[in-house]
Design an enzyme around this catalytic site. Structure first.
Site, PDB file in Angstrom:
ATOM      1  N   ASP A 120      35.670  37.492  44.182  1.00  0.00           N
ATOM      2  CA  ASP A 120      34.828  38.319  43.317  1.00  0.00           C
ATOM      3  C   ASP A 120      35.236  39.783  43.447  1.00  0.00           C
ATOM      4  O   ASP A 120      35.825  40.179  44.454  1.00  0.00           O
ATOM      5  CB  ASP A 120      33.355  38.194  43.731  1.00  0.00           C
ATOM      6  CG  ASP A 120      32.813  36.792  43.508  1.00  0.00           C
ATOM      7  OD1 ASP A 120      33.408  36.046  42.704  1.00  0.00           O
ATOM      8  OD2 ASP A 120      31.799  36.451  44.153  1.00  0.00           O
TER       9      ASP A 120
HETATM   10  N1  URA Z   1      32.422  32.796  47.227  1.00  0.00           N
HETATM   11  C1  URA Z   1      31.843  33.816  46.569  1.00  0.00           C
HETATM   12  O1  URA Z   1      30.659  33.810  46.307  1.00  0.00           O
HETATM   13  N2  URA Z   1      32.619  34.850  46.205  1.00  0.00           N
HETATM   14  C2  URA Z   1      33.946  34.928  46.489  1.00  0.00           C
HETATM   15  O2  URA Z   1      34.609  35.921  46.143  1.00  0.00           O
HETATM   16  C3  URA Z   1      34.519  33.853  47.173  1.00  0.00           C
HETATM   17  C4  URA Z   1      33.729  32.788  47.531  1.00  0.00           C
END
Ligand code: URA
Length: 240
Positions: free
Chosen positions: A105
């Site tokens: 993310d």
């Molecule tokens: N899980 C999440 O919520 N975000 C990420 O970036 C990776 C795994």
């Protein structure tokens, strides 16, 4: 395997095709000691020696980079508005056209592998392979033994999907808890949604391991380095 000399030099960071053409024209490029000026000249980098101004050009087809992804950049190759992880690369590395293997993310930090080796990327991303990914997370709220048991059973997400079993380790429990989570899938926002399913919120998330590959602790946020030959071998051999 042969390729055009202008493509090889462009790939190795000697400039755009146009710039490389000029370089060739100026007579500083040699193949096995012979000056070449025609950009269409075929070269076999594994058998022939290419030099630019007397310096040997070491050719490689694939590039493997480990990045400590900073928050605020997106795991994509291009975007009109947002800064991408590719924007953080040096031009000579970008010349290989690497892409991120999987996504983190925008606000997530940590281990991101970038490569142009499509076969390896596919192996690591295939849902059938269940490559484990470990995250360090800070949770707003107290994480309990019950949560560990829930993660071990699998958690039902907001869209009804039941996750595969995940391992949860409590490093520090309190009003804010530090944990390590290992998942073997990669659903959208998975770690955050797993905690949300238990009524808890992730306030910081950092990936620290993917399969056998561990984030190099000497990499500052935003820094990256090439994988060592051993790390590349380890990834290629990896069978979960
Ligand atoms: N899980 C999440 O919520 N975000 C990420 O970036 C990776 C795994």
């Amino acid at each position: 395997m042969g390729l055009r000399i202008d493509k090889m030099l462009a790939n190795m960071g000697y400039g755009t095709r146009k710039e490389v053409k000029k370089l060739l024209k100026s007579g500083v490029v040699k193949i096995d000691g012979v000056i070449v000026k025609d950009p269409k000249t075929q070269v076999n980098p594994s058998e022939q020696v290419v030099t630019v101004r007397g310096e040997e050009v070491e050719y490689k087809e694939f590039i493997y980079l480990m990045m400590n992804k900073p928050p605020g950049v997106i795991s994509a190759t291009e975007d009109i508005v947002e800064e991408t992880v590719i924007d953080l690369l040096e031009e000579e590395d970008r010349a290989f056209a690497p892409f991120p293997v999987g996504r983190l993310d925008k606000d997530t930090e940590g281990l991101l592998l970038l490569t142009n080796d499509g076969q390896l990327a596919h192996q690591l991303l295939s849902p059938k392979k269940h490559v484990p990914k470990t995250y360090f997370a800070v949770i707003d709220g107290e994480v309990t033994e019950e949560d560990i048991a829930s993660f071990r059973r699998g958690v039902v997400l907001d869209d009804g999907y039941e996750t595969k079993p995940a391992e949860l380790v409590i490093l520090k429990s309190g009003l804010r808890s530090d944990v390590e989570v290992t998942i073997t899938e990669g659903k959208f926002h998975q770690v955050k949604r797993m905690f949300r399913a238990l009524g808890k919120r992730v306030v910081y998330l950092k990936r620290i391991q993917m399969g056998p590959l561990v984030l190099d602790p000497s990499l500052e946020v935003g820094e990256y380095r090439e994988l060592t030959d051993e790390e590349v071998e380890m990834l290629k051999q990896f069978r979960p």
